[in-house]
Motif scaffolding. Structure first.
Motif, mmCIF file in Angstrom:
data_model
loop_
_atom_site.group_PDB
_atom_site.id
_atom_site.type_symbol
_atom_site.label_atom_id
_atom_site.label_comp_id
_atom_site.label_asym_id
_atom_site.label_seq_id
_atom_site.Cartn_x
_atom_site.Cartn_y
_atom_site.Cartn_z
ATOM 1 N N ASP A 1 0.848 -1.196 0.000
ATOM 2 C CA ASP A 1 0.000 0.000 0.000
ATOM 3 C C ASP A 1 0.886 1.249 0.000
ATOM 4 O O ASP A 1 1.475 1.611 1.013
ATOM 5 N N LEU A 2 0.963 1.918 -1.135
ATOM 6 C CA LEU A 2 1.835 3.091 -1.275
ATOM 7 C C LEU A 2 1.378 4.236 -0.372
ATOM 8 O O LEU A 2 2.197 4.952 0.203
ATOM 9 N N LYS A 3 0.070 4.407 -0.241
ATOM 10 C CA LYS A 3 -0.448 5.548 0.514
ATOM 11 C C LYS A 3 -0.218 5.410 2.013
ATOM 12 O O LYS A 3 -0.205 6.404 2.734
ATOM 13 N N CYS B 1 2.471 4.445 3.441
ATOM 14 C CA CYS B 1 3.883 4.643 3.783
ATOM 15 C C CYS B 1 4.180 6.113 3.999
ATOM 16 O O CYS B 1 3.721 6.968 3.236
ATOM 17 N N LYS B 2 4.962 6.396 5.033
ATOM 18 C CA LYS B 2 5.322 7.780 5.322
ATOM 19 C C LYS B 2 6.531 8.243 4.527
ATOM 20 O O LYS B 2 6.662 9.413 4.219
ATOM 21 N N LYS C 1 8.868 8.313 1.183
ATOM 22 C CA LYS C 1 8.930 8.054 -0.248
ATOM 23 C C LYS C 1 10.305 8.471 -0.727
ATOM 24 O O LYS C 1 10.644 9.662 -0.697
#
Length: 920
Positions: free
Chosen positions: A790-792, A794-795, A797
């Protein structure tokens, strides 16, 4: 009601949250799209609140979702002013008490008067103080007395305040732009018929009921104004110095011809006063019949002979239904044949078409109705006065004594725009009249810079091609008594001009002037102290009119004509002559030449040349920027920069090298238009426009700094020796930009600062690849790729690179202003404000795809910003000239890829990786 209250409370909470979010985004320099989206949420919430609360917000103020920010500010200011006025005018307790006391005093006096009258029997009033009572009037006397006149109406002493029209300049034609208002068609047509229309200046004033013209008189404004179209045209023609052009319109130099013209004008006006061109009234038909009789009986082309006069122009104007329409809307089919021929002859004259163009374009808001062949006017630009499609000719006259800078760019791009927009011609003319400063190098650089700007002139000319012709014009001025030779020392001449004192040589004979002119032109040492001055007006309030120098000796060989000439014309003489000779219709020049506009007109009128219309615009000045040629030369000669194309320089080649997009520059300049208002512009505003132009086409790449990089090992990814790649969009938002390969492996380089504090079990995102779950931190970070992570959630990037022997070193350069003060005051030395910290660079690692970047290509390095390719990978050397010194090394040595950072207009960097210098 309770439910409604709860709903309003919840909506108000949304309003407060959205407003706080907008403030936070703006303070942090957030994305523009995010700010716009949040503002939209705020407006939607306010609209919902107002709809549920009788159109008002919580504070009781009405809410209009369509009102602009400017309207809201104005309303708030107006409301505050009203409240202040109400508070100021509110009665105080003291004023109320005084008012009541006055009322009581008045009532007491009235009561006392009544009591006295009652005590006196009501027959006679009490005697005035200090005098006797009036005698009683008998009934007989009252009957014999004449009837009493009604009381006279008291006239108000307050007089109507006259309209203040403001200052009126000489030859300034003023009229109202309102529909149905009287327009000075006769005056403008007479001016275009004589080709003297550039000498008229135009001003719109909706308060004027009739056209007015400023005169050369003195006194009050009213003393310097002529009212009415016919009065204006007569003053213009009679007072103009070009009597060779104006006298024929007035009827010639003999009184008989002039009287005949005047007679016709009076007759036309009498017919026009009793008629209307919109119907077949008696006066209208009488005018047609009289014109027909005159033309047929005299067998002439015009009313007063074989050439057009003011009588024809006035009569033509009286028969025009709408002078702004072409072809004319007057129903000529019903005209007698001779009248129809005469009318058509004037209507088809190019001067008539030009007059109609002027009437339509003077106010800058409308254009000639027949100009459907033209592109819509660029936002910010004004119509050219008197511009006729396919006939406009503009010119850009650079002096080949230096490199073009950003100020020149505005001049050349405006000239190019108007020439192309009106389907006309652009002349680039090298003003090479000063061999001491001019070089072939500068001339060639100007040609190259014009190509960089996308400007391709229709013809390139040189003032030096006209040297023989200019010399002949100078001799003509001498012979006409309009120029004289002077040997007054320069400092003394300057003092005389300031004191408005004539030179002792001003009244020399033509023969003496000719002798010294030839001596000056021979190259003789004795002739060096002589110069030619125009004999204009030493008493003029305009300093440029006080007998300017127009020819002087110069023995330096000219870079084109060699030693053929020993004396050269000044720009003041050459420019108006060559503009006229080459067919220039509109001379666009900066407002710093305003004082010279009068001088420009004087030379063309004195030499009986075709007049050229001047169109002024403000010079483009930027904060923290010096455009002085002398100061820029100091930077180059003292090693502060690498050369004239240094990206910190405001030269055309310098700003283009830094990353200025020509289309963005053109759009920015056109948005400023040909405004005459001088402003100091901010670079950030331009860079924001520049980013919009280039961002959509900039491919995205990732780099990792050489210093401070660390490695993440992915336990479930391929070894670097395996050529495994992702096929990704070169631009995530615009797939049409294309695809590119991105190598992946189990050894990934990232910025050490990005993983500072990372914990086992934490999920991080490797941009453009996916989620990685951290499985180890101590002794080196390890993790595993999570294909469907889940990319969203993650804090972190991260930008990254796979380890590879195909990676390359990349030099990143960023720049700041050379001057650390927004604008230098008069008398300040620019050397005291040098910004020593104006250059920084770092080395990073880039992936193999960056080997293919082309010269001048613009890319975005993710989380760092936009960059322009200054030197491609593998090329040795650089286009920069000059030494490094304080200016620094811009990557000239070696064969690595060199990128120059392009500012984006934001006050803060887009991330912590933004750069080393202040972000501007």
């Amino acid at each position: 009601q309770q439910t409604m209250g709860e709903d309003l409370q919840s909506i108000q909470a949304k309003i407060d949250a959205a407003a706080a979010k907008v403030v936070a985004l703006k303070k942090s320099g957030g994305d523009v799209d995010a700010i716009k989206a949040t503002v939209a949420e705020l407006i939607a919430a306010k609209t919902a609140y107002a709809n549920a609360n009788d159109g008002k917000l919580a504070d009781g103020t009405p809410f209009d979702p369509n009102a602009s920010k400017k309207d809201k500010k104005k309303k708030k200011k107006d409301d505050a002013q009203k409240a202040a006025n109400a508070a100021a005018n509110a009665p105080t307790a003291e004023s109320l008490a005084k008012k009541e006391a006055k009322k009581a005093e008045k009532a007491a006096k009235k009561a006392a008067a009544k009591a006295a009258a009652a005590g006196n029997g009501g027959s006679t009033p009490p005697a005035p103080k200090g005098g006797k009572a009036p005698e009683k009037v008998t009934a007989a006397a009252a009957a014999a007395a004449p009837p009493r006149a009604p009381p006279a109406k008291v006239q108000s002493k307050k007089k109507a305040r006259p309209i203040q029209f403001g200052k009126v300049e000489p030859m300034q034609l003023i009229f109202s732009p309102n529909p149905g208002a009287k327009v000075p068609f006769v005056t403008i047509l007479a001016a275009t018929m004589t080709a003297l229309d550039p000498d008229l200046k135009y001003k719109m004033d909706s308060r004027r009921t009739t056209p007015a013209l400023g005169t050369h008189g003195t006194g009050t404004t009213a003393d310097r104004v002529i009212q009415g179209d016919i009065s204006c045209v007569k003053y213009f023609l009679r007072s103009h110095p070009r009597q060779d052009l104006t006298l024929p319109l007035l009827g010639g130099s003999d009184f008989k011809g002039q009287s005949e013209v005047d007679e016709w004008i009076e007759y036309v006006l009498s017919c026009k006063g009793a008629s209307s061109a919109t119907n077949n009234s008696i006066g209208y038909n009488e005018l047609l019949e009289s014109i027909n009789t005159a033309l047929s009986s005299n067998n002439t082309m015009y009313l007063c002979g074989s050439s057009i006069t003011l009588a024809d122009i006035v009569a033509f104007g009286a028969l025009n239904l709408d002078p702004k329409v072409h072809p004319c809307s007057t129903p000529t089919a019903s005209f007698p044949s001779d009248v129809a021929r005469w009318f058509s002859l004037i209507d088809s004259n190019p001067a008539t078409l030009k007059a109609r163009h002027l009437l339509c374009s003077i106010d800058g808001s409308t254009e000639f109705p027949a100009d459907d062949v033209l592109e819509p006017l660029a936002s910010g630009c004004h119509f050219l006065e008197g511009a006729i499609p396919f006939e406009v000719c503009t010119r850009f006259p650079p002096e080949p004594s230096g490199y073009l800078h950003i100020g020149h760019a505005k001049a050349v791009l405006l000239n190019d725009y108007y020439a192309r927009r009106y389907k006309g011609r652009l002349i680039v003319r090298f003003d090479d009249t000063n061999p001491s400063k001019e070089k072939e190098e500068f001339q060639q650089s100007i040609v190259e810079d014009l190509k960089k700007l996308g400007v391709f002139p229709d013809v390139v000319t040189y003032t030096s091609d006209y040297f023989a012709q200019l010399k002949s014009y100078a001799e003509w001025l001498i012979d006409a008594g309009l120029a004289f030779m002077d040997d007054t020392p320069q400092e003394e001449m300057q003092k005389e001009r300031m004191a408005r004192q004539n030179s002792k040589r001003r009244d020399m004979s033509v023969e003496e002037n000719r002798k010294y002119f030839d001596l000056m032109g021979s190259g003789d040492a004795e002739g060096a102290k002589w110069c030619l001055r125009a004999k204009v007006n030493m008493q003029s309030v305009n300093g440029t009119m006080r007998d300017p120098v127009i020819f002087r000796q110069n023995l330096t060989p000219h870079h084109r004509s060699g030693t053929t000439y020993k004396a050269y014309p000044t720009y003041d003489l050459a420019c108006p002559i060559v503009d006229s000779v080459e067919g220039v219709t509109h001379a666009l020049r900066t407002t710093e030449y305003n004082d010279r506009d009068e001088q420009y007109a004087w030379f063309q009128n004195a030499l009986k040349l075709r007049r050229v219309r001047i169109h002024g615009f403000a010079r483009m000045n930027f904060m923290y920027t010096e455009l002085s040629k002398r100061k820029l030369t100091w930077f180059v000669e003292n090693g502060q920069v690498t050369g004239w194309d240094d990206p910190r320089f405001p030269t055309v080649r310098g700003v283009v090298r830094r990353g200025v997009n020509v289309e963005a520059l053109r759009g920015y300049i056109l948005s400023q238009g040909a405004s005459r208002r001088i402003t100091l512009m901010e670079w950030n505003k331009f860079w924001a426009v520049n980013k919009k132009e280039i961002d959509d086409r900039a491919k995205r790449f990732m780099v990792v700094s050489k210093e401070g990089a660390t490695t993440i090992t992915l336990t479930n990814a391929a070894d670097p020796s395996k050529n495994v790649h992702l096929n990704i969009d070169a631009h995530p938002k615009f797939p049409e930009v294309g695809k590119r390969l991105l190598k992946i492996s189990n050894k990934v380089m990232v910025e050490a600062s990005d993983v500072d504090g990372v914990e086992v079990g934490e999920n991080i995102v490797l941009s453009r690849w996916g989620v990685v779950k951290v499985t180890k931190v101590e002794g080196g970070i390890e993790g595993e790729h999570v294909p469907d992570g889940d990319l969203k959630a993650c804090k972190r990037k991260l930008t990254w690179l796979s380890e590879s022997n195909q990676n390359i070193d990349v030099k990143l350069f960023e720049f700041d202003n050379l001057i650390n003060k927004p604008a230098l005051e008069e008398g300040e030395n620019f050397k005291d404000f040098i910004n020593e910290n104006n250059l920084a660079h770092m080395v990073v690692t880039g992936d193999a795809g960056m080997r293919l970047l082309k010269q001048d290509e613009v890319i975005q390095i993710e989380r760092r910003g936009l960059y322009r390719v200054d030197k491609v990978h593998g090329r040795i050397g650089n286009s920069a000239k000059g030494g490094s010194g304080v200016g620094g090394d811009l990557g000239e040595e070696g064969g690595g890829l060199v990128l120059f950072m392009i500012p984006d207009g934001k006050s803060k960097a887009m991330s912590t990786l933004g750069g080393k210098l202040e972000h501007r």
